[in-house]
Every structure is written in structure tokens, then in C-alpha cells.
Design a protein around this motif. Sequence first.
Motif, PDB file in Angstrom:
ATOM      1  N   ASP A  39       4.182  -6.668  -0.062  1.00  0.00           N
ATOM      2  CA  ASP A  39       4.211  -5.760  -1.206  1.00  0.00           C
ATOM      3  C   ASP A  39       2.829  -5.644  -1.830  1.00  0.00           C
ATOM      4  O   ASP A  39       2.390  -4.559  -2.202  1.00  0.00           O
ATOM      5  CB  ASP A  39       5.205  -6.264  -2.262  1.00  0.00           C
ATOM      6  N   LEU A  43       1.971  -1.933  -0.459  1.00  0.00           N
ATOM      7  CA  LEU A  43       2.689  -0.962  -1.301  1.00  0.00           C
ATOM      8  C   LEU A  43       1.875  -0.612  -2.555  1.00  0.00           C
ATOM      9  O   LEU A  43       1.163  -1.452  -3.106  1.00  0.00           O
ATOM     10  CB  LEU A  43       4.064  -1.514  -1.696  1.00  0.00           C
ATOM     11  N   ARG A  44       2.001   0.629  -2.993  1.00  0.00           N
ATOM     12  CA  ARG A  44       1.260   1.096  -4.168  1.00  0.00           C
ATOM     13  C   ARG A  44       2.211   1.882  -5.076  1.00  0.00           C
ATOM     14  O   ARG A  44       3.111   2.572  -4.588  1.00  0.00           O
ATOM     15  CB  ARG A  44       0.124   2.038  -3.748  1.00  0.00           C
ATOM     16  N   ASP A  45       1.935   1.805  -6.396  1.00  0.00           N
ATOM     17  CA  ASP A  45       2.680   2.665  -7.313  1.00  0.00           C
ATOM     18  C   ASP A  45       2.247   4.121  -7.151  1.00  0.00           C
ATOM     19  O   ASP A  45       3.048   5.035  -7.268  1.00  0.00           O
ATOM     20  CB  ASP A  45       2.459   2.220  -8.762  1.00  0.00           C
ATOM     21  N   ASN A  46       0.934   4.344  -6.907  1.00  0.00           N
ATOM     22  CA  ASN A  46       0.403   5.687  -6.630  1.00  0.00           C
ATOM     23  C   ASN A  46       0.832   6.685  -7.700  1.00  0.00           C
ATOM     24  O   ASN A  46       1.393   7.744  -7.409  1.00  0.00           O
ATOM     25  CB  ASN A  46       0.878   6.137  -5.240  1.00  0.00           C
ATOM     26  N   ARG A  47       0.558   6.357  -8.959  1.00  0.00           N
ATOM     27  CA  ARG A  47       1.046   7.160 -10.080  1.00  0.00           C
ATOM     28  C   ARG A  47       0.297   8.483 -10.228  1.00  0.00           C
ATOM     29  O   ARG A  47      -0.899   8.552  -9.975  1.00  0.00           O
ATOM     30  CB  ARG A  47       0.869   6.372 -11.385  1.00  0.00           C
TER      31      ARG A  47
ATOM     32  N   SER B 240       5.025   9.628  -2.902  1.00  0.00           N
ATOM     33  CA  SER B 240       5.272   8.470  -3.779  1.00  0.00           C
ATOM     34  C   SER B 240       6.060   8.880  -5.018  1.00  0.00           C
ATOM     35  O   SER B 240       6.856   8.100  -5.534  1.00  0.00           O
ATOM     36  CB  SER B 240       3.946   7.843  -4.201  1.00  0.00           C
ATOM     37  N   ALA B 244       9.644   7.365  -5.928  1.00  0.00           N
ATOM     38  CA  ALA B 244       9.842   6.651  -7.191  1.00  0.00           C
ATOM     39  C   ALA B 244      11.169   7.054  -7.849  1.00  0.00           C
ATOM     40  O   ALA B 244      11.738   6.289  -8.620  1.00  0.00           O
ATOM     41  CB  ALA B 244       8.670   6.932  -8.138  1.00  0.00           C
ATOM     42  N   ARG B 249       8.758   2.032  -3.474  1.00  0.00           N
ATOM     43  CA  ARG B 249       7.296   2.095  -3.451  1.00  0.00           C
ATOM     44  C   ARG B 249       6.875   2.267  -1.995  1.00  0.00           C
ATOM     45  O   ARG B 249       7.415   1.596  -1.115  1.00  0.00           O
ATOM     46  CB  ARG B 249       6.681   0.826  -4.030  1.00  0.00           C
TER      47      ARG B 249
END
Lengths: 100, 416
Positions: A39, A43-47, B240, B244, B249
Motif C-alpha cells: 500500500d 497505492l496513491r490517493d491521487n486527489r 482514481s 475513490a 485506491r
Amino acid sequence: MRIRCPYCGERDNGEFTYLGDAGGARPDGMGTDAAAMHDYVYLRDNRAGVHRELWYHGAGCRSWLVVTRDTRTHEISDVTSAREAGLARRNSGTTSGEAA
Amino acid sequence: MHYSVFSVLAQALRGQRDWKPQWRDAAPKPEYDVVIVGGGGHGLATAYYLAKEHGITNVAVVEKNHVGSGNVGRNTTIVRSNYLLPGNIPFYEHSMKLWEGLEQDINYNAMVSQRGVLNLFHSDAQRDSYARRGNAMRMAGIDAELLDREGVRGMVPFIDFDNARFPVKGGLLQRRGGTVRHDAVAWGYARAASDRGVDIIQNCAVTGIRRENGRVTGVETSRGFIKAKKVALSVAGSSSLLAAMVDMRLPIESHVLQAFVSEGIKPLIDCVMTFGAGHFYVSQSDKGGLVFGGDIDGYNSYAQRGNLATIEDVMEGGMALWPGLGRLRLLRHWGGIMDMSMDGSPIIDRTDIGGLYLNAGWCYGGFKATPAAGFCFAHTIARDEAHPHSAAYRLDRFATGHVIDEKGMGAQPNLH
């Protein structure tokens, strides 16, 4: 896009190198399981929105910086040195701060 | 609508009055077997192959903007299958074969032009590396030719062969590679899918994905709830954000890639050429403009526009290879948002949520993959199993160690 380096002032983004999200703290590699390392590494939030990220001022003072930037507009709201951000995290005792 | 030389002549005499829209601009029905999120090249191709190969026609493609407004209309139109790794070779060659038959298949002029893709090398070590890649391709039955310096000079005599730092030593040529008119790919697949009964719903943004007992039940959209047995995400750049919505993720960062076109000039370069010492690639459009690009900007972005530092870098790469470019004026430049994955390779797979499928992570190479991505994704959706050609593009490969890292860059998406 220009980044206001705390040591050098406002500089062109071509002087900087990007590393990525400054959000996740690296787990203790010896004490955690493979899933947690997966993780962290992959894995990334990539907001889409406000993003705290690590930049390196390679063509300037060679400092690592934590830049707070909106990924939808490229507007930068805050720049601090990664060392200060890391010390602040250590002093506050939180574990989910930036990997400075 | 049928296109032929006769219909064009007849319409010319009638003042072009009777042309009809090429596909139905559908309104959402309450329920579908499959809802595909994203009306780009991949989403439309997926809908087409679902209908054609699997007989599933109760399908909607929902697009937040209009068809072709995303990356399918923003790329540099290059198609090729010059890959090295076993996970990639069969997939991209399948795509190339589908390109070769596309216009007959969908009865639409996509201007498929197999003008050749020439990758230049500039050192002995790079020659070895390209020879290895060419050999891997030929062993898989794909065409590849290693050109020496004179062979390259015969194709592109105007570049700087004796650059002091990066002399041109030769090139790896795939003659079957080339360019395809990108907008026509979107329009052609949209028309072909619509003709087979697929609803193409534009200006319909997905705002949520509804789940019950670990299975999707439909999508919330700006035009109301649409019930669906299966939901397929094909939204490169925004993967992504959609993931979400179901608390997933992804191993993806969104980055901006810029592309450029010069003023129109007479025919000058008749192939696609890439610089081996920097990141620069160029071809000439049928309107005459030189179409070129280089590296992504390198930082997370959803802005669809980039910065001047990268533009300067691309121009420097171009000038190092081809000093004559400096006499041209830049006409336009634009940006698109790329799904940069952690190993530089894509994902076509099921997810842990029943009925939810993912096509993502195309980095900046999604256009050439359009037919095969649609073909394989449709197979995955229809049969709940991977197509053999896309079997390596698993979502869990980062956890199991089966990454497909063509460039050997590791989990640093802005370097792929």
C-alpha cells in the motif's frame, strides 16, 4: 508555475524535481506485513484538489521541500522545508505525517 | 448512414443538406446490462466489441462531456507494436492487427497510415538495446528492421547526423507502425456501436457508484440513477477519482502530458521519428503541421494544461535532433491527463467488487491500444475472465510481484 523556495525565493518550476505525495509515512519495513508495504509503495490517493507533495530544488539550494498545491489549478498555497515539516511531525508525535 | 463516392457527389449537388448525425445522442434508460463510464476511444471500442463479439447490446456509454473531448482527441495519433516484454508483445500486436482491419470492420475512414515508426539510436550500447528489442519483436512475428546510419539518412536526410553529443548511429524501424486520425477513431467506434444498439449518453457525469452486498447495482449520474448489472470504468486520467467512489485506491498518479503542432508546411517527414537521446517524437499530419511531443510535466495534475519548463525541454530535444525545426512557428499546444501507473503498464481487470471492471493506467500510450483495449476489456466484462492477450494486466500484479516495467524505472510514475 513558480515555487517560492523558503531559501531562494520564487523560482521557475524547471529548477525543481518532483518526487510525489508527501502524505504517507513509510512503515517500519522489518515490523510490518507485505500488504502494508504494498500500500505504501504502490497505492496513491491521487486527489483532485489540495495535494501535499515533495519537490527537490536541484538547480538551487538543493533542499527538499513540502509544497501544498491544488492539482486542478496548480495554485500553490504553502511551501516549507521538508526538514522543518519532518521535525514538526516528530514533535507533534503523529504517525501519519509526511515522509520527510 | 452509408458513405460512398455516390453519396458524397449526391450531397454536393444538394448543398450538403441531408447528412444525418452519425450516432444517436441517447437519453439514459432506467437499466442496462453494462454501463461503460467514459466515452473516449477505449470506452466506445469496448461498447462496440461487447456488441460485436459477445452479442451484448443493452449497453450504455456515459460521458461527462462530449465524445472525443478527452485524451482520444488530445494524443499525437501514433500507433506501433514495438514492445520488448512478453506481457506487452501479444497485446500490442493484436492492437496493430485490429488497426489494420479497422476501417473495413467499422466502415469508417480512420485514415490508418502505416508510414513507419523509426526509433533512432545514438550510441553502441543503445544499438545493442534496440537490436534486442527488434529481435524480441521478430521472434513474436512482428516486423522490425535495424537500420544503419545510411538507412536512416535515406528516410530522414534533414536531421543532424553529426551532433557532437548525440550522433545518429542508426534506428529501429517498424514499417507497420504509423498514425491514425484520432478523432475519426472516436467517431467511427461511436457510430459502429450506436448502429448495433449501444446508447451513447453525453453530458452525463457519474457522481457515484451504488453497491449492495459487495456488488454494483448502478451509477448515480448528473442525469439521474442508472441501474446496471455491470459497470466498466474506462476513464484514463480520472480513474482514481472514480475508484475513490467505491473506496478503492489505485496504483496510479494523474499527470499532465503536453503535445504540440507547428504551422502547416509542405510534406517533409513521411514517417514517425523518435529521438533516442532525449524524449522527442514527431510526425506530420495530413494538414501539414508537424505534430510532436516529449515528456510529461512530471507532477500530479488534473488541470489539462502544462508549464513552460516542459515546453522548453521538448523544444530543446527537437532542436538537438533537427535544427531546422527552429525556423517553424508553433501553432498550438495542449495538455491531457494521463493515468501514470507504477510500472508504466496498464490494467484491464475485474475488481474485488462484483460487477465492477477497470480499464486504466495507460500512461501516455493509450491511443495505440484503443482497439485491443476495447476488445480485451469487452472480453473481461462479458466472460468474467481475462483475454489471453491482456492476462498480464492484472490489478493485483503489484502485490504479487508480476510488474511489467518496460523502462525499468520502478514505482516512480513520473519517470515511466
